[in-house]
Write a protein that holds these residues in place. Structure first.
Motif, mmCIF file in Angstrom:
data_model
loop_
_atom_site.group_PDB
_atom_site.id
_atom_site.type_symbol
_atom_site.label_atom_id
_atom_site.label_comp_id
_atom_site.label_asym_id
_atom_site.label_seq_id
_atom_site.Cartn_x
_atom_site.Cartn_y
_atom_site.Cartn_z
ATOM 1 N N LYS B 230 20.898 35.598 108.868
ATOM 2 C CA LYS B 230 20.353 36.836 108.302
ATOM 3 C C LYS B 230 18.834 36.764 108.175
ATOM 4 N N GLU B 231 18.244 35.708 108.716
ATOM 5 C CA GLU B 231 16.776 35.543 108.743
ATOM 6 C C GLU B 231 16.127 35.713 107.369
ATOM 7 N N ILE B 232 16.784 35.124 106.363
ATOM 8 C CA ILE B 232 16.227 35.136 105.002
ATOM 9 C C ILE B 232 14.927 34.321 105.011
ATOM 10 N N SER B 233 13.882 34.867 104.413
ATOM 11 C CA SER B 233 12.566 34.232 104.472
ATOM 12 C C SER B 233 12.411 33.109 103.441
ATOM 13 N N VAL B 234 11.653 32.075 103.838
ATOM 14 C CA VAL B 234 11.385 30.983 102.895
ATOM 15 C C VAL B 234 10.500 31.443 101.737
ATOM 16 N N SER B 235 9.942 32.649 101.815
ATOM 17 C CA SER B 235 9.182 33.138 100.665
ATOM 18 C C SER B 235 10.107 33.259 99.445
ATOM 19 N N ASN B 236 11.417 33.336 99.708
ATOM 20 C CA ASN B 236 12.361 33.330 98.579
ATOM 21 C C ASN B 236 12.407 31.962 97.898
ATOM 22 N N ILE B 237 12.129 30.906 98.659
ATOM 23 C CA ILE B 237 12.060 29.569 98.058
ATOM 24 C C ILE B 237 10.818 29.482 97.167
ATOM 25 N N ALA B 238 9.711 30.053 97.663
ATOM 26 C CA ALA B 238 8.498 30.068 96.843
ATOM 27 C C ALA B 238 8.759 30.841 95.552
ATOM 28 N N ARG B 239 9.484 31.967 95.675
ATOM 29 C CA ARG B 239 9.763 32.761 94.467
ATOM 30 C C ARG B 239 10.654 31.984 93.514
ATOM 31 N N LEU B 240 11.626 31.252 94.060
ATOM 32 C CA LEU B 240 12.503 30.422 93.221
ATOM 33 C C LEU B 240 11.669 29.379 92.473
ATOM 34 N N ASN B 241 10.757 28.720 93.194
ATOM 35 C CA ASN B 241 9.904 27.714 92.557
ATOM 36 C C ASN B 241 9.057 28.346 91.449
ATOM 37 N N ARG B 242 8.534 29.533 91.748
ATOM 38 C CA ARG B 242 7.691 30.257 90.791
ATOM 39 C C ARG B 242 8.502 30.647 89.556
ATOM 40 N N GLU B 243 9.703 31.176 89.793
ATOM 41 C CA GLU B 243 10.572 31.595 88.688
ATOM 42 C C GLU B 243 10.946 30.390 87.826
ATOM 43 N N PHE B 244 11.226 29.270 88.494
ATOM 44 C CA PHE B 244 11.604 28.056 87.765
ATOM 45 C C PHE B 244 10.458 27.594 86.871
ATOM 46 N N LEU B 245 9.240 27.580 87.459
ATOM 47 C CA LEU B 245 8.075 27.117 86.708
ATOM 48 C C LEU B 245 7.810 28.037 85.517
ATOM 49 N N ARG B 246 7.872 29.349 85.774
ATOM 50 C CA ARG B 246 7.607 30.319 84.711
ATOM 51 C C ARG B 246 8.667 30.194 83.609
ATOM 52 N N ALA B 247 9.931 30.115 83.994
ATOM 53 C CA ALA B 247 10.997 30.023 82.997
ATOM 54 C C ALA B 247 10.873 28.721 82.205
ATOM 55 N N SER B 248 10.528 27.622 82.890
ATOM 56 C CA SER B 248 10.430 26.328 82.204
ATOM 57 C C SER B 248 9.270 26.307 81.225
ATOM 58 N N LEU B 249 8.141 26.880 81.624
ATOM 59 C CA LEU B 249 6.936 26.761 80.800
ATOM 60 C C LEU B 249 6.760 27.917 79.827
ATOM 61 N N CYS B 250 7.232 29.103 80.188
ATOM 62 C CA CYS B 250 6.856 30.279 79.405
ATOM 63 C C CYS B 250 8.000 30.989 78.709
ATOM 64 N N ALA B 251 9.260 30.721 79.087
ATOM 65 C CA ALA B 251 10.346 31.481 78.483
ATOM 66 C C ALA B 251 10.559 31.024 77.044
ATOM 67 N N VAL B 252 11.014 31.939 76.212
ATOM 68 C CA VAL B 252 11.345 31.594 74.829
ATOM 69 C C VAL B 252 12.432 30.521 74.875
ATOM 70 N N GLU B 253 12.235 29.450 74.107
ATOM 71 C CA GLU B 253 13.106 28.287 74.289
ATOM 72 C C GLU B 253 14.589 28.603 74.096
ATOM 73 N N GLY B 254 14.897 29.371 73.017
ATOM 74 C CA GLY B 254 16.302 29.665 72.749
ATOM 75 C C GLY B 254 16.950 30.350 73.923
ATOM 76 N N LYS B 255 16.210 31.322 74.472
ATOM 77 C CA LYS B 255 16.748 32.121 75.569
ATOM 78 C C LYS B 255 16.935 31.265 76.829
ATOM 79 N N ALA B 256 15.861 30.542 77.160
ATOM 80 C CA ALA B 256 15.931 29.756 78.384
ATOM 81 C C ALA B 256 16.864 28.572 78.218
ATOM 82 N N GLY B 257 16.943 28.070 76.981
ATOM 83 C CA GLY B 257 17.687 26.835 76.775
ATOM 84 C C GLY B 257 19.169 27.049 76.571
#
Ligand code: HEM
Lengths: 217, 261
Positions: B230-257
């Motif tokens: 389906k020719e899914i773009s690796v930019s989705n991997i970049a977004r996953l990495n970005r989402e992971f970093l943002r959730a790990s560093l910035c999400a409210v702990e209770g919610k993310a945890g």
């Protein structure tokens, strides 16, 4: 603090730590090379620079920081690579590339390992022999590079390092989530250019020393 | 019509998940160039059955390239040589008369072989169950246009949602990493307002589930993108990495945890 542990032990977190340490090491490569280029200006300038560094009060903290970066990067490299191999216990009888692979991306662990060997030998040859502050470092460098096998090995190793950072730079950006159509292509070429520049930059010194400083020694 | 084609197949045969398998060689002749790869395997199986041998087990369902069930590595390429094509949409005219074709299952610790060319991909189901959904109230359906979505976001979300979960990304990756699959699943929801409320918990939970299954890490080679039917773009991997970093560093702990961390 459990969130921090969870972050850095997740697959993505480990790669992000590798990316950060790798980017910092890229910065070190640029700084180190800039200093090394002073060798072209002659013994006085180069030795003055070397002695300035040797006697600088921040040298030890900087070296500790650098050692820390290498330890993080190498420690995680070993872990990540082991996990990657374990993720496919049974390989393919026939494997062809799909078109995404490059020589650099397929050999990151190997280019890293060669860089590590190079690093250790480099420290032995140029750092731990030269602890004497009065030593003529210019002469040490130039005479070391009068050995052809050593020059060949050195040039080979820095080309491998160029390969490592040539893929590493753009990989690190993607690991950190920094990707956008408006700069992805530029980053790809910047990364390749950086790899080539590092290889040529570091190789220029032994090649120059071998061919053009015979009379000095 | 072109005359029938001849092929030598080297097919992975394995009796069960614990059995030791090996490549078996079969000669096929009179194959129509217009046969799909799976139809060619059907011909092989008919031949095997008629001679009293065990047919080759392989997965297939829609045979239209949209269900993500077929999964063969052909001559070392996931879904064979064509770009943006699942095995079922690959035709024998793509090969040369007399070719030898290696047919192997997806290879990954997280995808154990069940039999012959059939692998267990339930690891993907467990990753989806960990967070690849949007929680909604039952009852009357909400008005479809009550929340407006920018066109470029809906386009990107649709591109990510094209993932059929076949696992070719894992099969093609030298590390057997599932980052493209998880990247697509995280992206399709992170890009839309309906997925946004749960996005931090989702990404942390899905990455944790992915790690637990024993997939490898991402070297950013982009073999997955090149292999994806389906020719899914690796930019989705970049977004996953970005989402992971943002959730790990910035999400409210209770919610993310919650379930995730
Ligand atoms: C000055 C020296 C070095 C620099 C500048 C450097 C830089 C980098 C960068 C920027 C990356 C990309 C990170 C990412 O994909 O997110 C990387 C990856 C990697 N490095 Fe290094 N590195 C150096 C030395 C080493 C050494 C000594 C080793 C190992 C002994 C090593 C092993 C690796 C491995 C295995 C990867 C790839 C991990 C993967 O498969 O994704 N590196 N490096």
């Amino acid at each position: 603090m459990s969130w921090l542990l969870a972050t850095v032990s997740a697959s993505i977190g480990k790669k992000q730590c590798m990316a950060l340490s790798g980017l910092a090491l890229c910065g070190f490569l640029v700084a180190h090379l800039s200093g090394n280029f002073l060798i072209f200006l002659g013994p006085e300038k180069f030795n003055a620079y070397a002695h300035f560094l040797e006697s600088h009060p921040l040298l030890i903290p900087a070296e500790i920081g650098l050692a820390f970066l290498f330890l993080v990067h190498i420690g995680l490299a070993a872990r990540v690579t082991r996990e990657n191999w374990a993720a496919r216990p049974h390989g393919y009888a026939v494997k062809a590339t799909e078109g995404g692979r490059s020589l650099a991306s397929g050999t990151m662990w190997l280019s890293g390992l060669i860089t590590l060997v190079f690093l250790v030998l480099h420290l032995i040859h140029f750092k731990f022999v030269a602890d004497d502050a009065k030593m003529d470092l210019h002469k040490l460098v130039v005479t070391t590079f009068h050995s052809l096998p050593y020059v060949v090995w050195y040039v080979f190793a820095v080309c491998v390092l160029g390969l490592h950072v040539g893929h590493g730079l753009k990989s690190a950006f993607r690991s950190l989530g920094l990707e956008h159509p408006k700069y992805t292509l530029a980053l790809l070429w910047l990364s390749r250019l950086f790899g080539v520049a590092i290889a040529i930059g570091y190789a220029s010194i032994p090649i120059w020393a071998y061919f053009f400083t015979r009379t000095l020694a | 019509m072109k005359a029938g084609m001849k092929f030598t197949l080297k097919v992975w045969r394995q009796k069960g998940s614990d059995a030791k398998g090996k490549l078996e060689t079969y000669e096929l002749r009179d194959i129509s160039p217009d046969a799909s790869f799976l139809e060619m395997l059907d011909v092989l199986n008919k031949q095997l059955i008629l001679t009293g041998r065990e047919p080759v087990a392989f997965d297939s369902d829609c045979r239209e390239g949209i269900c993500g069930t077929c999964c063969l590595v052909l001559n070392g390429q996931a879904h064979g040589p064509d770009e943006g094509t699942a095995t079922c949409q690959l035709h024998m005219r793509r090969f040369k008369d007399g070719d030898t074709i290696h047919v192997e299952p997806w290879r990954a610790k997280a995808f154990p072989v069940v039999k012959d060319l059939v692998v267990d991909r339930s690891a993907f189901d467990r990753i989806i169950a960990a967070g690849g959904y949007v929680s909604v109230n039952t009852g009357s359906a909400p008005d479809a246009n009550s929340i407006l979505v920018p066109k470029q976001d809906s386009d990107l979300a649709m591109d990510a949602a094209a993932c059929i979960g076949c696992g070719a990304c894992v099969a093609a990756c030298k590390n057997a990493s599932a980052m493209l699959f998880v990247g697509a699943k995280v992206s399709q929801m992170a890009l839309l307002p309906q997925g946004e409320p749960e996005c931090s918990r989702r990404v942390l939970a899905m990455v944790q589930a992915m790690d637990k299954e024993g997939f490898g890490n991402c070297t950013n080679e982009s073999e997955c993108e090149a292999a994806c039917p389906k020719e899914i773009s690796v930019s989705n991997i970049a977004r996953l990495n970005r989402e992971f970093l943002r959730a790990s560093l910035c999400a409210v702990e209770g919610k993310a945890g919650g379930e995730g961390a």
